[in-house]
Scaffold this active site. Structure first.
Site, PDB file in Angstrom:
ATOM      1  N   CYS A 204       7.882  -4.730   7.955  1.00 50.55           N
ATOM      2  CA  CYS A 204       8.268  -5.595   9.070  1.00 50.55           C
ATOM      3  C   CYS A 204       9.590  -6.288   8.768  1.00 50.55           C
ATOM      4  O   CYS A 204       9.982  -6.458   7.623  1.00 50.55           O
ATOM      5  CB  CYS A 204       7.199  -6.632   9.390  1.00 50.55           C
ATOM      6  SG  CYS A 204       5.612  -5.963   9.903  1.00 50.55           S
TER       7      CYS A 204
ATOM      8  N   ARG B 244      12.976  -1.284   5.767  1.00 49.74           N
ATOM      9  CA  ARG B 244      11.698  -1.873   5.386  1.00 49.74           C
ATOM     10  C   ARG B 244      10.511  -1.099   5.959  1.00 49.74           C
ATOM     11  O   ARG B 244       9.384  -1.277   5.520  1.00 49.74           O
ATOM     12  CB  ARG B 244      11.638  -3.336   5.870  1.00 49.74           C
ATOM     13  CG  ARG B 244      12.692  -4.217   5.235  1.00 49.74           C
ATOM     14  CD  ARG B 244      12.758  -5.573   5.909  1.00 49.74           C
ATOM     15  NE  ARG B 244      11.576  -6.369   5.650  1.00 49.74           N
ATOM     16  CZ  ARG B 244      11.436  -7.226   4.641  1.00 49.74           C
ATOM     17  NH1 ARG B 244      12.434  -7.384   3.775  1.00 49.74           N
ATOM     18  NH2 ARG B 244      10.335  -7.926   4.494  1.00 49.74           N
TER      19      ARG B 244
ATOM     20  N   TRP C  44       5.636  -3.080  11.513  1.00 47.13           N
ATOM     21  CA  TRP C  44       4.939  -2.027  10.786  1.00 47.13           C
ATOM     22  C   TRP C  44       3.458  -2.304  10.984  1.00 47.13           C
ATOM     23  O   TRP C  44       2.948  -3.337  10.561  1.00 47.13           O
ATOM     24  CB  TRP C  44       5.317  -2.063   9.311  1.00 47.13           C
ATOM     25  CG  TRP C  44       4.869  -0.897   8.495  1.00 47.13           C
ATOM     26  CD1 TRP C  44       5.485   0.307   8.368  1.00 47.13           C
ATOM     27  CD2 TRP C  44       3.707  -0.836   7.647  1.00 47.13           C
ATOM     28  NE1 TRP C  44       4.793   1.119   7.506  1.00 47.13           N
ATOM     29  CE2 TRP C  44       3.692   0.437   7.052  1.00 47.13           C
ATOM     30  CE3 TRP C  44       2.682  -1.731   7.342  1.00 47.13           C
ATOM     31  CZ2 TRP C  44       2.696   0.848   6.161  1.00 47.13           C
ATOM     32  CZ3 TRP C  44       1.685  -1.334   6.467  1.00 47.13           C
ATOM     33  CH2 TRP C  44       1.701  -0.053   5.889  1.00 47.13           C
TER      34      TRP C  44
ATOM     35  N   ASN D 126       5.721 -11.825  10.050  1.00 46.76           N
ATOM     36  CA  ASN D 126       5.427 -10.870   8.982  1.00 46.76           C
ATOM     37  C   ASN D 126       4.238 -11.399   8.196  1.00 46.76           C
ATOM     38  O   ASN D 126       4.119 -12.614   7.990  1.00 46.76           O
ATOM     39  CB  ASN D 126       6.606 -10.721   8.021  1.00 46.76           C
ATOM     40  CG  ASN D 126       7.773 -10.005   8.651  1.00 46.76           C
ATOM     41  OD1 ASN D 126       7.681  -9.484   9.757  1.00 46.76           O
ATOM     42  ND2 ASN D 126       8.882  -9.971   7.935  1.00 46.76           N
ATOM     43  N   GLY D 127       3.381 -10.498   7.717  1.00 46.77           N
ATOM     44  CA  GLY D 127       2.226 -10.924   6.938  1.00 46.77           C
ATOM     45  C   GLY D 127       0.930 -10.620   7.656  1.00 46.77           C
ATOM     46  O   GLY D 127       0.890  -9.869   8.638  1.00 46.77           O
TER      47      GLY D 127
ATOM     48  N   GLU E 157       6.175  10.223 -11.401  1.00 47.75           N
ATOM     49  CA  GLU E 157       7.209   9.736 -10.485  1.00 47.75           C
ATOM     50  C   GLU E 157       7.755  10.880  -9.636  1.00 47.75           C
ATOM     51  O   GLU E 157       7.999  10.714  -8.423  1.00 47.75           O
ATOM     52  CB  GLU E 157       8.331   9.073 -11.290  1.00 47.75           C
ATOM     53  CG  GLU E 157       9.533   8.612 -10.483  1.00 47.75           C
ATOM     54  CD  GLU E 157       9.211   7.571  -9.432  1.00 47.75           C
ATOM     55  OE1 GLU E 157      10.080   7.330  -8.568  1.00 47.75           O
ATOM     56  OE2 GLU E 157       8.101   6.990  -9.447  1.00 47.75           O
TER      57      GLU E 157
ATOM     58  N   LYS F 235       7.593  11.027  -5.514  1.00 50.38           N
ATOM     59  CA  LYS F 235       8.758  11.220  -4.645  1.00 50.38           C
ATOM     60  C   LYS F 235       8.524  12.370  -3.668  1.00 50.38           C
ATOM     61  O   LYS F 235       8.864  12.289  -2.497  1.00 50.38           O
ATOM     62  CB  LYS F 235      10.008  11.500  -5.486  1.00 50.38           C
ATOM     63  CG  LYS F 235      10.563  10.291  -6.174  1.00 50.38           C
ATOM     64  CD  LYS F 235      11.139   9.302  -5.191  1.00 50.38           C
ATOM     65  CE  LYS F 235      11.218   7.921  -5.800  1.00 50.38           C
ATOM     66  NZ  LYS F 235       9.923   7.237  -5.894  1.00 50.38           N
TER      67      LYS F 235
ATOM     68  N   GLU G 281       6.089  11.269  -0.997  1.00 47.96           N
ATOM     69  CA  GLU G 281       6.616  10.238  -0.099  1.00 47.96           C
ATOM     70  C   GLU G 281       7.485  10.823   1.007  1.00 47.96           C
ATOM     71  O   GLU G 281       7.352  10.427   2.171  1.00 47.96           O
ATOM     72  CB  GLU G 281       7.449   9.220  -0.900  1.00 47.96           C
ATOM     73  CG  GLU G 281       6.635   8.230  -1.696  1.00 47.96           C
ATOM     74  CD  GLU G 281       7.535   7.263  -2.449  1.00 47.96           C
ATOM     75  OE1 GLU G 281       7.306   6.053  -2.359  1.00 47.96           O
ATOM     76  OE2 GLU G 281       8.482   7.724  -3.122  1.00 47.96           O
TER      77      GLU G 281
ATOM     78  N   HIS H  62      -8.532  21.251 -18.584  1.00 49.41           N
ATOM     79  CA  HIS H  62      -9.605  20.338 -18.184  1.00 49.41           C
ATOM     80  C   HIS H  62      -9.709  20.206 -16.670  1.00 49.41           C
ATOM     81  O   HIS H  62     -10.186  19.186 -16.173  1.00 49.41           O
ATOM     82  CB  HIS H  62      -9.404  18.966 -18.837  1.00 49.41           C
ATOM     83  CG  HIS H  62      -9.525  19.001 -20.325  1.00 49.41           C
ATOM     84  ND1 HIS H  62     -10.727  18.869 -20.981  1.00 49.41           N
ATOM     85  CD2 HIS H  62      -8.595  19.185 -21.280  1.00 49.41           C
ATOM     86  CE1 HIS H  62     -10.535  18.951 -22.275  1.00 49.41           C
ATOM     87  NE2 HIS H  62      -9.236  19.140 -22.490  1.00 49.41           N
TER      88      HIS H  62
ATOM     89  N   LYS I  97       9.251  -0.193   2.793  1.00 55.34           N
ATOM     90  CA  LYS I  97      10.020  -0.367   1.571  1.00 55.34           C
ATOM     91  C   LYS I  97       9.395  -1.419   0.668  1.00 55.34           C
ATOM     92  O   LYS I  97       9.186  -1.188  -0.521  1.00 55.34           O
ATOM     93  CB  LYS I  97      11.460  -0.751   1.906  1.00 55.34           C
ATOM     94  CG  LYS I  97      12.353  -0.962   0.682  1.00 55.34           C
ATOM     95  CD  LYS I  97      12.536   0.312  -0.098  1.00 55.34           C
ATOM     96  CE  LYS I  97      13.471   0.132  -1.277  1.00 55.34           C
ATOM     97  NZ  LYS I  97      13.521   1.325  -2.126  1.00 55.34           N
TER      98      LYS I  97
END
Length: 616
Positions: free
Chosen positions: A2, A27, A77, A102-103, A488, A492, A495, A511, A611
């Site tokens: 947001c 964001r 968002w 926001n929140g 990582e 990526k 995402e 395994h 973000k």
């Protein structure tokens, strides 16, 4: 997550707020809107699904031009309620109060029930609408919008940053925050609010960062701030060293691509002023750092997402090089159990934004423990963030603005700072020699060139990316520090390309993961020149024997060769324990970027992601 922008000026705010919203796009959002007080004191609102361009188009289609000098705007968002125009902000109560938020208001259900009993009609599924109605309800007994907001926020449980304007208060903009960031931008005869400074860089370089519990009454020429106890306070004015062009794309197609290529300079900037004559300056971590670091016996690193992977790399370094215990934990797990923190522990939080909700909550939980006196350090990219203000020690990564949702240069510079932390503690406690310190420093100083060489492999990586055009799954393998780098790399790819990817320690193939290997499962392995190389080669042969498509990023000295279904890319040459994970990660960033281009996804703003995760 947001974005808020608002202002009170003498000039038309609409173009300023639209530009602010564009600068907050990174964001993450699914809808946007603006509310503005007109000359007739009425509140006009326009909202739209999708990109800011859709909102701008709707504004331009208005028969009466949207113009005014008091306004608030928002990118949403979705949390409560699906993405829709009705759920988009701003929310208005009874044509009198407009709110952006926001929140998360955690007790919104009970507030909503009470408000409905008093006759309030809800037009959305959001928790934010209760904020607007609560303020409107208090206006019935309070004299002005500021007092009404002050009384209303006392009812809220959870996190919020809010901007409020009222129909009958043409000269007042209200801002309040608890748990979510909010800044005030100072101009001449005008003032602004925003979620972060990037939104306001075209109009000001001077900012006040509100503290938790603050509420501000803002006019064109005055700012009054009151703390959580209702006492008038003065917050310092900070001048941003960012320029309005710091978040421009330049010649790059996407912010992620730009930020990948920013990394040689970001490393140089992060090292600048922290190394002198081949020695790390401990004072880079704060004036108390030397005293704290001399007594540290173990580390507890708390982080989320990419920052968590940086912590995992550092765990190998601290335990291998310093023989110092180092625990790394995901913040969202750590904060909801009863962790045992021993004395002489350095509590390290790592975050790009410095506002990550779970990481911040874990730090606050530790500080609230009355029986603990544990020093805290944050590694962060934002100077005036909540984490930096809450921590005893701070070391900024100096990555510069990172707009792409998928973190790149922030991760690299976090690793740089963790390496500087390693050396600082090691030399103070004589766990490393002067020769070791100088060798690590020399390696760090070589990194900009090593990264540049890795970036020169882009054309080859573009060709490798074509192998993923019809793939839906991928497996990443690594050993030692390369295991968190594999994690990582998998993150990526997930995402931004929406390919399901996971990482495993290469030694764990037998395994379970080996059952997944076939011609439809590309396997990406990282092969540095280290003590585990021969074991990794054996793992790769196991994959090859089962018909898997192998892609190996290797050190030139690892002596692997490409053949059918076995693609080898020589990323670097003879890098050390500190520089190897950083260098190899560059190639994985480029791979995920070019796979995403082939898949046609939104690279900078991937679906469902934000973000900065500033709420749970």
């Amino acid at each position: 997550m947001c974005g808020i922008v608002g202002g009170i000026t003498e000039r038309n705010l609409v173009p300023i707020l639209l530009e602010g919203l564009r600068r907050l796009e990174y964001r993450g959002y699914d809808s946007s809107g603006i509310a503005i007080q007109g000359d007739d004191k009425s509140l006009r609102r326009i909202r739209s699904l999708g990109k800011i361009k859709n909102l701008q188009d709707k504004i331009e289609q208005e028969t009466e031009a949207l113009s005014g000098t008091l306004a608030i705007a928002h990118t949403r968002w979705a949390t409560h309620g699906k993405p829709s125009e009705n759920n988009a902000h701003p929310h208005i109560s009874n044509d009198s109060v407009a709110v952006v938020h926001n929140g998360i208001i955690e007790n919104y259900q009970s507030l909503k029930q009470k408000q409905q009993e008093f006759g309030y009609v809800f037009e959305s599924e959001t928790d934010t609408e209760v904020v607007a109605h609560a303020i409107h309800a208090h206006l019935a007994t309070d004299n002005d919008i500021f007092t009404a907001v002050k009384h209303a926020i006392a009812e809220f449980e959870g996190a919020y940053a809010i901007g409020v304007i009222g129909k009958d208060d043409p000269d007042t903009l209200i801002a309040a925050r608890k748990g979510s960031p909010l800044v005030i931008g100072l101009g001449i005869g005008e003032n602004f609010i925003a979620s972060d400074v990037s939104a306001l860089l075209p109009v000001t370089q001077n900012f006040i960062f509100l503290e938790d519990g603050d509420i501000a009454k803002i006019s064109r020429d005055q700012i009054l701030i009151f703390d959580a106890q209702g006492q008038a306070v003065e917050r310092p004015v900070k001048q941003s060293n960012l320029s309005a062009t710091a978040v421009e794309l330049d010649e790059h197609k996407h912010y992620m691509h730009k930020e990948i290529f920013d990394q040689p300079q970001a490393v140089t900037d992060t090292l600048e002023g922290r190394i002198s004559q081949q020695h790390v300056l401990v004072s880079s971590f704060g004036h108390q750092a030397e005293q704290v670091f001399q007594t540290v016996q173990q580390l507890q690193i708390i982080a989320c997402g990419t920052s968590y992977h940086a912590g995992l790399v550092a765990k190998y370094w601290f335990e291998d090089i310093l023989d110092m215990p180092c625990q790394v934990e995901v913040a969202s797990e750590y904060r909801y159990r009863n962790p045992v923190v021993q004395n002489n522990t350095l509590f390290v939080t790592v975050s790009q934004s410095g506002e990550t909700a779970d990481t911040l909550a874990a730090l606050q939980q530790l500080k609230a423990s009355k029986n603990l006196d544990i020093p805290t350090l944050t590694i962060c990219n934002v100077a005036e963030s909540s984490l930096t203000r809450e921590s005893d020690l701070t070391c900024l990564t100096k990555a510069g603005p990172e707009i792409g949702v998928a973190s790149t240069k922030a991760f690299t510079t976090q690793l740089i700072v963790l390496a500087l932390l390693l050396v600082s503690i090691g030399k103070l406690q004589k766990r490393i020699t002067d020769e070791q310190e100088q060798r690590i420093v020399q390696g760090l100083q070589k990194l900009p060139n090593l990264i540049t060489r890795a970036l020169e492999q882009e054309e080859t990586i573009k060709d490798i990316a074509k192998l993923f055009a019809d793939k839906q799954h991928a497996l990443f393998l690594g050993r030692g520090t390369m295991y968190p780098i594999a994690m990582e790399g998998a993150l990526k790819l997930k995402e931004i390309s929406y390919i399901h990817a996971e990482a495993y320690p290469a030694g764990e193939l037998k395994h379970g993961p080996l059952a997944l290997i076939d011609e439809n499962m590309p396997v990406i392995a990282i092969a540095p020149l280290d003590d585990l190389l021969d074991k990794l080669k054996s793992n790769l042969q196991e994959v090859k024997a089962r018909g898997g498509q192998m892609i190996v990023f290797e050190d030139e000295q690892s002596q692997l060769s490409s053949e059918s279904n076995f693609t080898v890319l020589k990323v670097t040459s003879n890098v050390g324990r500190i520089t190897a994970p950083i260098t190899f990660n560059i190639a994985l960033q480029l791979l995920s970027y070019h796979v995403a281009l082939i898949k046609g996804t939104d690279v900078d703003q991937p679906r469902n992601l934000a973000k900065s995760v500033t709420v749970e």
